[in-house]
Design a protein around this motif. Sequence first.
Motif, PDB file in Angstrom:
ATOM      1  N   SER A  59      -0.976   1.795   7.268  1.00 26.54           N
ATOM      2  CA  SER A  59      -1.407   1.073   6.073  1.00 26.54           C
ATOM      3  C   SER A  59      -2.910   1.206   5.854  1.00 26.54           C
ATOM      4  O   SER A  59      -3.363   1.382   4.723  1.00 26.54           O
ATOM      5  CB  SER A  59      -1.010  -0.396   6.181  1.00 26.54           C
ATOM      6  OG  SER A  59       0.396  -0.506   6.240  1.00 26.54           O
TER       7      SER A  59
ATOM      8  N   GLN B 141      -3.585   4.648   4.419  1.00 30.19           N
ATOM      9  CA  GLN B 141      -3.322   4.713   2.978  1.00 30.19           C
ATOM     10  C   GLN B 141      -4.428   4.003   2.205  1.00 30.19           C
ATOM     11  O   GLN B 141      -4.892   4.501   1.179  1.00 30.19           O
ATOM     12  CB  GLN B 141      -1.962   4.102   2.636  1.00 30.19           C
ATOM     13  CG  GLN B 141      -1.648   4.080   1.159  1.00 30.19           C
ATOM     14  CD  GLN B 141      -1.635   5.458   0.516  1.00 30.19           C
ATOM     15  OE1 GLN B 141      -1.165   6.414   1.110  1.00 30.19           O
ATOM     16  NE2 GLN B 141      -2.174   5.570  -0.683  1.00 30.19           N
TER      17      GLN B 141
ATOM     18  N   TRP C  56      -7.193   5.577  -0.727  1.00 31.17           N
ATOM     19  CA  TRP C  56      -7.585   5.039  -2.026  1.00 31.17           C
ATOM     20  C   TRP C  56      -9.099   4.962  -2.161  1.00 31.17           C
ATOM     21  O   TRP C  56      -9.644   5.170  -3.239  1.00 31.17           O
ATOM     22  CB  TRP C  56      -6.936   3.682  -2.276  1.00 31.17           C
ATOM     23  CG  TRP C  56      -5.484   3.783  -2.632  1.00 31.17           C
ATOM     24  CD1 TRP C  56      -4.852   4.823  -3.257  1.00 31.17           C
ATOM     25  CD2 TRP C  56      -4.485   2.814  -2.398  1.00 31.17           C
ATOM     26  NE1 TRP C  56      -3.515   4.547  -3.414  1.00 31.17           N
ATOM     27  CE2 TRP C  56      -3.258   3.324  -2.895  1.00 31.17           C
ATOM     28  CE3 TRP C  56      -4.479   1.558  -1.803  1.00 31.17           C
ATOM     29  CZ2 TRP C  56      -2.066   2.619  -2.828  1.00 31.17           C
ATOM     30  CZ3 TRP C  56      -3.295   0.856  -1.736  1.00 31.17           C
ATOM     31  CH2 TRP C  56      -2.096   1.377  -2.240  1.00 31.17           C
TER      32      TRP C  56
ATOM     33  N   ASP D 250      -3.529   4.906  -9.885  1.00 29.97           N
ATOM     34  CA  ASP D 250      -2.747   4.946  -8.640  1.00 29.97           C
ATOM     35  C   ASP D 250      -2.348   3.544  -8.185  1.00 29.97           C
ATOM     36  O   ASP D 250      -1.214   3.318  -7.741  1.00 29.97           O
ATOM     37  CB  ASP D 250      -3.529   5.642  -7.527  1.00 29.97           C
ATOM     38  CG  ASP D 250      -3.589   7.152  -7.699  1.00 29.97           C
ATOM     39  OD1 ASP D 250      -3.050   7.670  -8.699  1.00 29.97           O
ATOM     40  OD2 ASP D 250      -4.190   7.817  -6.822  1.00 29.97           O
TER      41      ASP D 250
ATOM     42  N   ALA E 149       1.430   1.909  -7.754  1.00 31.57           N
ATOM     43  CA  ALA E 149       1.824   1.274  -6.498  1.00 31.57           C
ATOM     44  C   ALA E 149       2.313  -0.148  -6.748  1.00 31.57           C
ATOM     45  O   ALA E 149       3.337  -0.569  -6.201  1.00 31.57           O
ATOM     46  CB  ALA E 149       0.652   1.282  -5.513  1.00 31.57           C
TER      47      ALA E 149
ATOM     48  N   ILE F 190       6.210  -1.889  -5.970  1.00 29.21           N
ATOM     49  CA  ILE F 190       6.493  -2.905  -4.943  1.00 29.21           C
ATOM     50  C   ILE F 190       7.068  -4.202  -5.495  1.00 29.21           C
ATOM     51  O   ILE F 190       7.248  -5.162  -4.747  1.00 29.21           O
ATOM     52  CB  ILE F 190       5.247  -3.247  -4.098  1.00 29.21           C
ATOM     53  CG1 ILE F 190       4.168  -3.927  -4.950  1.00 29.21           C
ATOM     54  CG2 ILE F 190       4.741  -2.034  -3.376  1.00 29.21           C
ATOM     55  CD1 ILE F 190       3.169  -4.706  -4.155  1.00 29.21           C
TER      56      ILE F 190
ATOM     57  N   LEU G 156       8.375   1.740   1.827  1.00 29.79           N
ATOM     58  CA  LEU G 156       7.704   1.164   0.668  1.00 29.79           C
ATOM     59  C   LEU G 156       6.709   0.085   1.101  1.00 29.79           C
ATOM     60  O   LEU G 156       5.571   0.047   0.628  1.00 29.79           O
ATOM     61  CB  LEU G 156       8.728   0.580  -0.305  1.00 29.79           C
ATOM     62  CG  LEU G 156       8.180  -0.042  -1.584  1.00 29.79           C
ATOM     63  CD1 LEU G 156       7.491   1.005  -2.452  1.00 29.79           C
ATOM     64  CD2 LEU G 156       9.296  -0.723  -2.352  1.00 29.79           C
TER      65      LEU G 156
ATOM     66  N   TYR H 239       3.782   1.960   3.361  1.00 33.83           N
ATOM     67  CA  TYR H 239       2.843   2.868   2.706  1.00 33.83           C
ATOM     68  C   TYR H 239       2.367   2.405   1.330  1.00 33.83           C
ATOM     69  O   TYR H 239       1.510   3.037   0.733  1.00 33.83           O
ATOM     70  CB  TYR H 239       3.461   4.262   2.573  1.00 33.83           C
ATOM     71  CG  TYR H 239       3.645   4.922   3.910  1.00 33.83           C
ATOM     72  CD1 TYR H 239       2.562   5.446   4.598  1.00 33.83           C
ATOM     73  CD2 TYR H 239       4.902   4.986   4.498  1.00 33.83           C
ATOM     74  CE1 TYR H 239       2.722   6.039   5.842  1.00 33.83           C
ATOM     75  CE2 TYR H 239       5.070   5.580   5.746  1.00 33.83           C
ATOM     76  CZ  TYR H 239       3.982   6.105   6.407  1.00 33.83           C
ATOM     77  OH  TYR H 239       4.134   6.678   7.637  1.00 33.83           O
ATOM     78  N   THR H 240       2.923   1.302   0.835  1.00 32.39           N
ATOM     79  CA  THR H 240       2.513   0.854  -0.491  1.00 32.39           C
ATOM     80  C   THR H 240       2.116  -0.625  -0.498  1.00 32.39           C
ATOM     81  O   THR H 240       0.998  -0.967  -0.864  1.00 32.39           O
ATOM     82  CB  THR H 240       3.628   1.111  -1.528  1.00 32.39           C
ATOM     83  OG1 THR H 240       4.019   2.484  -1.444  1.00 32.39           O
ATOM     84  CG2 THR H 240       3.147   0.827  -2.932  1.00 32.39           C
ATOM     85  N   LYS H 241       3.022  -1.517  -0.089  1.00 23.86           N
ATOM     86  CA  LYS H 241       2.719  -2.946  -0.185  1.00 23.86           C
ATOM     87  C   LYS H 241       1.588  -3.363   0.751  1.00 23.86           C
ATOM     88  O   LYS H 241       0.634  -4.019   0.319  1.00 23.86           O
ATOM     89  CB  LYS H 241       3.960  -3.790   0.101  1.00 23.86           C
ATOM     90  CG  LYS H 241       3.682  -5.283  -0.084  1.00 23.86           C
ATOM     91  CD  LYS H 241       4.901  -6.134   0.080  1.00 23.86           C
ATOM     92  CE  LYS H 241       4.554  -7.599  -0.176  1.00 23.86           C
ATOM     93  NZ  LYS H 241       5.735  -8.455  -0.095  1.00 23.86           N
TER      94      LYS H 241
ATOM     95  N   LEU I 244      -1.764  -2.184  -0.405  1.00 15.56           N
ATOM     96  CA  LEU I 244      -2.190  -2.974  -1.566  1.00 15.56           C
ATOM     97  C   LEU I 244      -2.714  -4.339  -1.134  1.00 15.56           C
ATOM     98  O   LEU I 244      -3.700  -4.839  -1.682  1.00 15.56           O
ATOM     99  CB  LEU I 244      -1.051  -3.151  -2.558  1.00 15.56           C
ATOM    100  CG  LEU I 244      -0.781  -1.960  -3.476  1.00 15.56           C
ATOM    101  CD1 LEU I 244       0.517  -2.173  -4.242  1.00 15.56           C
ATOM    102  CD2 LEU I 244      -1.933  -1.736  -4.435  1.00 15.56           C
TER     103      LEU I 244
END
Length: 163
Positions: free
Chosen positions: A8, A11, A15, A30, A34, A38, A53, A56-58, A61
Amino acid sequence: ALATLAESIAQYASWRYIEATFGTEKLHADLQKARDAIKDAGPVLGHGRPSRLVLYTKTPLLLKDLEQQIGREQFDDVLVKLSRNPPRKTQEFLDALRGVAGEKVAADFEAALRAGGEEEESTGWTVSSPCLSLSSSTARRRHQPVPCGGCGQPSRAPFPRSR
């Protein structure tokens, strides 16, 4: 927790690279993609191994929102602290965060990690706009977001504000 945090944070770092290399407009695009992805993601903590998800995304973020809540300088202080003593458990990350940003920020971040779906309402967690920016030093000190310098959209604090 170690692999989750490491992936995380990687990632999140990507950004920051996108922002530095391609500018805030590309970063905002981006981040919006994202955030859209989520909407139905489950919690990060408390429900077994997180999905791709969430991983690598939530979680990235949430880290980005945390950076925007406490300011990049304080967030970098957390990362430096972690680089000297890499966390093996989520609690160690929260302890480093607590040491830099205080108990309330750490408690709010932990609640955000445990929130998912309908539970998010009860934590006070609000997903920020993709353009949330803390460019003002006064806003950073007071943990108050300011409108994005790139698009001017008003933003909401990703964590309940400390009073």
